[in-house]
Motif scaffolding. Structure first.
Motif, PDB file in Angstrom:
ATOM      1  N   THR A 185       0.833  -1.201   0.000  1.00  0.00           N
ATOM      2  CA  THR A 185       0.000   0.000   0.000  1.00  0.00           C
ATOM      3  C   THR A 185       0.869   1.254   0.000  1.00  0.00           C
ATOM      4  N   VAL A 186       1.923   1.244   0.818  1.00  0.00           N
ATOM      5  CA  VAL A 186       2.838   2.384   0.867  1.00  0.00           C
ATOM      6  C   VAL A 186       3.573   2.535  -0.455  1.00  0.00           C
ATOM      7  N   GLU A 187       4.048   1.443  -1.009  1.00  0.00           N
ATOM      8  CA  GLU A 187       4.780   1.508  -2.267  1.00  0.00           C
ATOM      9  C   GLU A 187       3.884   1.996  -3.408  1.00  0.00           C
ATOM     10  N   SER A 188       2.646   1.549  -3.415  1.00  0.00           N
ATOM     11  CA  SER A 188       1.701   1.990  -4.442  1.00  0.00           C
ATOM     12  C   SER A 188       1.436   3.491  -4.327  1.00  0.00           C
ATOM     13  N   ALA A 189       1.278   3.979  -3.101  1.00  0.00           N
ATOM     14  CA  ALA A 189       1.048   5.415  -2.889  1.00  0.00           C
ATOM     15  C   ALA A 189       2.252   6.228  -3.350  1.00  0.00           C
TER      16      ALA A 189
END
Length: 428
Positions: free
Chosen positions: A188-192
């Motif tokens: 989720t962090v990497e996608s953001a």
């Protein structure tokens, strides 16, 4: 040499890590200076300005100069043949005037004015995109910060549970559950972060700056979150669409007049010709040179316009149809503008009310998470309850930021729709 290399390396590092700090106004100024769309619209406006300044050129006189020489073929082979060579020169000036000159000049002026409105609207459109993208990136940054905080909390919880497990105070299932929560938050962090990088690249293109340039945004969504309300009292509402349609109506009236001039109005022509001919060279018995001057004035009155089935009569009626169509469009555009403004105002008021509720929800979620974490540490709450409380807190925080960003976009859309300067309702 070593010192030079070290200096160059230091300079290179300085350049590569230098950042350009941009406020929203800085970004707008950059876009107005370097945006490709604005530059292209400016070329179109320059062409309309040139056409407007030269719209009288149909009344410019036509000037021509001619010269003619004749030499008998026999004179080329026999110099004593007594042949005579001749040279003549002529010049003429002609001018045509018609009533359509007025409508041509007026139409060019209106086209330039409409082009100016279109150019200003294109600039506002770019500014709207810059501002909405700017605050969208700020929202993405805050969302990344929330997701990273959630990731760190999950990692700390996993480390804490692992220590408890190693000391025999916690079951393995709780450790595995904490590890799953931690590692599930990583994508989720990497996608953001990826979304932010992609949107930042598009933002740089919008500003017309190098894609490799490091940019730091200076600002906050709080300027919208702290809004108290909105009022359109004493606001001078101006719509580019309505102004353009008003100009089109005026141009349509000029078009009707132009078609009438073409059908009924007389046209005048003036022509002046001067000639000085037959300058003879050669034999002594050559005739004297001939000089002449003439002025011609003519008037033409069209008659086919009086015939109701003629092409010019149909052109007049078609121009009237266009005028009526633009008048209908103007009435509809005014109604549509009112509907849009009312809708924006209602959405803004709803968002302001929703923000207050969501701010209260964040406070409750923070308190609930703190109490659940304390209970979990004392062994009176299980890991599932703690994870649920953390998830609720994250959801409340993201929902609040999303609502503020939605409010920001609506406020800017309203400002764009009514033609007021951006930042009017938030005092940026």
């Amino acid at each position: 040499m070593k010192r030079l290399f070290a200096a160059m390396l230091a300079f290179s590092c300085t350049v590569s890590f230098a950042q350009t700090k941009l406020s929203v106004d800085d970004a707008v100024a950059l876009a107005k200076e370097s945006n490709v769309s604005i530059a292209r619209n400016e070329i179109t406006l320059d062409a309309l300005r040139r056409a407007e300044s030269h719209s009288w050129n149909s009344a410019s006189p036509s000037v021509s100069v001619g010269a003619q020489s004749s030499v008998p073929v026999g004179a080329l082979s026999d110099s004593d043949a007594g042949y005579t060579a001749a040279l003549s020169v002529s010049a003429s000036v002609s001018l045509s005037l018609s009533a359509n000159l007025y409508t041509s000049i007026k139409s060019a002026k209106l086209n330039y004015e409409m082009g100016k409105i279109s150019f200003d609207e294109a600039v506002r459109g770019v500014e709207l995109s810059v501002r909405q993208t700017f605050y969208g990136l700020l929202y993405e940054k805050e969302n990344i910060a929330l997701q990273e905080s959630n990731l760190q909390n999950a990692r700390r919880q996993y480390d804490s549970n692992l220590q408890k497990y190693n000391s025999g105070r916690l079951s393995e299932i709780d450790v595995l559950s904490a590890e799953v929560s931690w590692k599930s938050a990583i994508p989720t962090v990497e996608s953001a972060r990826t979304s932010y990088q992609n949107d930042m690249a598009s933002f740089k293109r919008l500003l017309g700056i190098d894609l490799d340039e490091e940019v730091e945004l200076v600002g906050s969504l709080d300027v919208f979150g702290n809004m108290k309300g909105i009022s359109l009292d004493d606001v001078d509402i101006r719509s580019a669409e309505i102004e353009t349609l008003e100009k089109k109506i005026e141009a349509a009236r000029i078009s009707v007049l132009d078609k009438r001039f073409s059908a009924y109005a007389p046209s005048l022509s003036f022509a002046f010709k001067l000639s000085d001919g037959n300058w003879y060279v050669g034999a002594d018995n050559a005739k004297d040179a001939e000089k002449s001057a003439s002025l011609t004035v003519s008037a033409t009155i069209p008659l086919d316009g009086v015939l109701p089935w003629s092409a010019k009569s149909d052109a007049i009626e078609s121009a009237k149809d266009s005028l009526r169509d633009y008048e209908l469009q103007l009435a509809d555009a005014k109604t549509a503008l009112r509907l849009s403004v009312d809708s924006y105002v209602r959405s803004i008021n709803q968002s302001l009310s929703s923000i207050k509720s969501k701010q209260a929800n964040v406070k409750l979620a923070q308190r609930s998470y703190a109490m659940t974490q304390d209970a979990y540490n004392r062994g009176t709450k299980d890991l599932t309850s703690l994870q649920s409380a953390n998830s609720s807190l994250l959801s409340a925080q993201v929902s609040l930021k999303s609502e503020i960003y939605s409010l920001a976009k609506t406020v800017m859309n309203l400002e764009n729709a009514i033609g007021v300067p951006f930042g009017t309702f938030v005092g940026e």
